[in-house]
Design a protein around this motif. Structure first.
Motif, PDB file in Angstrom:
ATOM      1  N   ALA A   1      -3.617  -5.998 -14.798  1.00 16.84           N
ATOM      2  CA  ALA A   1      -3.628  -4.632 -14.298  1.00 16.84           C
ATOM      3  C   ALA A   1      -2.912  -3.349 -15.221  1.00 16.84           C
ATOM      4  N   THR A   2      -3.237  -2.109 -15.228  1.00 19.28           N
ATOM      5  CA  THR A   2      -2.647  -1.211 -16.214  1.00 19.28           C
ATOM      6  C   THR A   2      -2.495  -0.103 -15.516  1.00 19.28           C
ATOM      7  N   VAL A   3      -1.443   0.721 -15.868  1.00 22.52           N
ATOM      8  CA  VAL A   3      -1.273   2.200 -15.663  1.00 22.52           C
ATOM      9  C   VAL A   3      -1.094   3.144 -16.930  1.00 22.52           C
ATOM     10  N   PHE A   4      -1.767   4.072 -16.525  1.00 18.95           N
ATOM     11  CA  PHE A   4      -2.112   4.851 -17.951  1.00 18.95           C
ATOM     12  C   PHE A   4      -1.367   6.287 -17.500  1.00 18.95           C
TER      13      PHE A   4
ATOM     14  N   LEU B   1       0.819  -1.063   0.035  1.00 14.99           N
ATOM     15  CA  LEU B   1       0.107   0.096   0.141  1.00 14.99           C
ATOM     16  C   LEU B   1       0.855   1.162   0.076  1.00 14.99           C
ATOM     17  N   GLN B   2       2.139   1.196   0.698  1.00 15.02           N
ATOM     18  CA  GLN B   2       3.022   2.393   0.539  1.00 15.02           C
ATOM     19  C   GLN B   2       3.328   2.642  -0.628  1.00 15.02           C
ATOM     20  N   ILE B   3       3.805   1.465  -1.492  1.00 14.95           N
ATOM     21  CA  ILE B   3       4.142   1.525  -2.828  1.00 14.95           C
ATOM     22  C   ILE B   3       3.103   2.187  -3.770  1.00 14.95           C
ATOM     23  N   GLU B   4       1.959   1.581  -3.428  1.00 15.86           N
ATOM     24  CA  GLU B   4       0.868   1.968  -4.082  1.00 15.86           C
ATOM     25  C   GLU B   4       0.512   3.390  -4.118  1.00 15.86           C
TER      26      GLU B   4
ATOM     27  N   ALA C   1       6.142  -5.448 -11.452  1.00 16.77           N
ATOM     28  CA  ALA C   1       5.119  -5.385 -10.913  1.00 16.77           C
ATOM     29  C   ALA C   1       5.391  -5.010  -9.231  1.00 16.77           C
ATOM     30  N   LYS C   2       6.369  -5.318  -8.785  1.00 18.94           N
ATOM     31  CA  LYS C   2       6.500  -4.897  -7.398  1.00 18.94           C
ATOM     32  C   LYS C   2       6.575  -3.287  -7.215  1.00 18.94           C
ATOM     33  N   LEU C   3       7.382  -2.574  -8.169  1.00 20.10           N
ATOM     34  CA  LEU C   3       7.375  -1.185  -8.227  1.00 20.10           C
ATOM     35  C   LEU C   3       6.067  -0.568  -8.395  1.00 20.10           C
ATOM     36  N   TYR C   4       4.930  -1.040  -8.888  1.00 19.00           N
ATOM     37  CA  TYR C   4       3.809  -0.592  -8.917  1.00 19.00           C
ATOM     38  C   TYR C   4       2.541  -1.362  -8.184  1.00 19.00           C
ATOM     39  N   ALA C   5       3.073  -2.123  -7.158  1.00 17.69           N
ATOM     40  CA  ALA C   5       2.136  -2.910  -6.158  1.00 17.69           C
ATOM     41  C   ALA C   5       1.098  -3.549  -6.827  1.00 17.69           C
ATOM     42  N   VAL C   6       1.577  -4.401  -8.087  1.00 15.05           N
ATOM     43  CA  VAL C   6       0.709  -5.215  -8.734  1.00 15.05           C
ATOM     44  C   VAL C   6       0.265  -6.536  -7.969  1.00 15.05           C
ATOM     45  N   ASN C   7      -0.870  -6.808  -7.663  1.00 15.48           N
ATOM     46  CA  ASN C   7      -0.899  -7.922  -6.952  1.00 15.48           C
ATOM     47  C   ASN C   7      -2.172  -8.732  -7.666  1.00 15.48           C
TER      48      ASN C   7
END
Length: 365
Positions: free
Chosen positions: A336-339, A219-222, A326-332
């Protein structure tokens, strides 16, 4: 005196032993299920491990044992049709009832924790049944555009309803095994604020549990990669072994979409046709996609990219769920996408194709 103490200790031990015993009694209305094997399995380090099994005889089956601590396990079974079904339950002391109906639906109750979990599962199942009806319209090639648009809006409403159910059960049952499991299984659909509100209700014991502790850390990374924040760079190997960095793409087009996926991920594969159409429509000055694969099989990754003709950029470190990107963007959970926009600002996470298209069109105007 020693004999009395020993006798008392023996009674205490006996009570403790009896209190940890469980009995799982199962029934099925389908006569064709006789002879099928029912398994109890547990998910350990993302690997399924069978801990017990029994065959169905005369429409029933029984598991008996002792559990040193209450925990989440799963009932697994293969239907006569070949379809495999599974459902989570709390393996705890007491009598647990399992029923399999003629459609292969599982129901598990009998103890306090399992009653909570079954009520939750039933509420979600009703929602999924409503969604199935709507998806028929979306997948109907003869449906009018207006009908499909209305169906998309209905699906969005159902998604919000599902998250609301997850939040309610996680909150009302916080600090229980059932509540923790529900939170661990559904947190990815919640906003940062919604997750923090539930975590704030947790006691220290719950917060220290392995998976919950991981979620709190993630959550802190997110927060660092939330909407409105600057992107975090990712640099991994491409298909040909060359090093590709996200930073080499940001600013070269108006938008960059990071797509976290894997060849073994069913929902990822189902989303590819729509994603390919989106890319073909806006690729060039408007859009670039960076696919970050959570595969651990190099051949599966590369062959899928080739077979599916995924023409955008692709990277992976072939570490599966331990993927550094995935770790860098807290993907669980995937897909999953980031725009991201041309200035490197994160505009959205897990947006629909329609939502991203609206942003692109608004910028064009």
């Amino acid at each position: 005196m020693k004999k009395v103490i020993f006798a008392l200790l023996s009674v205490v031990l006996l009570i403790g032993c009896n209190s940890s015993k469980y009995k799982i009694e199962g029934t099925t209305a389908d006569a064709e299920m006789n002879g099928q094997t029912v398994f109890i399995k547990e998910r350990i380090n993302r690997v399924w491990v069978s801990t017990d099994s029994v065959k169905i005889e005369n429409g029933g089956f029984v598991f008996e044992g002792v559990c040193d601590s209450a925990r989440i396990a799963y009932i697994f079974c293969e239907l006569p049709s070949g379809e495999r079904i599974r459902q989570p339950f709390v393996l705890e002391s007491g009598k647990i009832n399992v029923s399999i109906d003629s459609l292969g639906m599982l129901s598990i109750n009998g103890t306090a924790q399992n009653d909570i979990l079954q009520t939750y599962q039933s509420e979600k199942q009703k929602l999924y049944e409503r969604a199935d009806t709507i998806y028929k319209t979306l997948n109907d090639s003869t449906a009018l555009p207006e009908a499909k648009k209305n169906a998309e809006m209905e699906i969005e409403k159902l998604n919000k309803e599902e998250v609301a159910i997850d939040i309610r059960y996680s909150t009302e049952n916080v600090n229980t095994i059932a509540g923790s499991f529900i939170f661990e299984s559904s947190f990815y659909g919640m906003s940062i604020q919604e997750k923090e509100a539930i975590i704030a209700l947790m006691d220290q014991e719950t917060k220290a549990k392995g998976r919950v502790a991981e979620i709190i850390e993630a959550l802190q990374i997110e927060k660092k990669t939330a909407v409105g924040q600057q992107y975090t760079d990712i640099k991994l190997a491409g298909i040909a072994g060359e090093s590709i960095a996200l930073s080499s793409l940001v600013g070269k087009t108006e938008f960059v979409l990071i797509d976290f996926w894997a060849s073994w991920c069913g929902p990822c594969m189902k989303s590819l046709p729509e994603l390919k159409a989106f890319y073909d429509k806006y690729k060039g000055d408007k859009l670039e996609i960076l696919g970050v694969s959570l595969d651990d099989d190099e051949n599966a990754w590369k062959s899928t990219v080739e077979k599916q003709q995924l023409k955008w950029k692709h990277i992976s470190d072939l570490k599966g769920w331990k993927c550094e990107g995935a770790k860098l963007y807290a993907v669980n959970a995937i897909p999953a996408t980031v725009f991201i926009d041309s200035k490197g600002v994160i505009l959205g996470r897990n947006l629909t194709i329609g939502q991203m298209e609206l942003i692109i069109l608004k910028t064009t105007k």
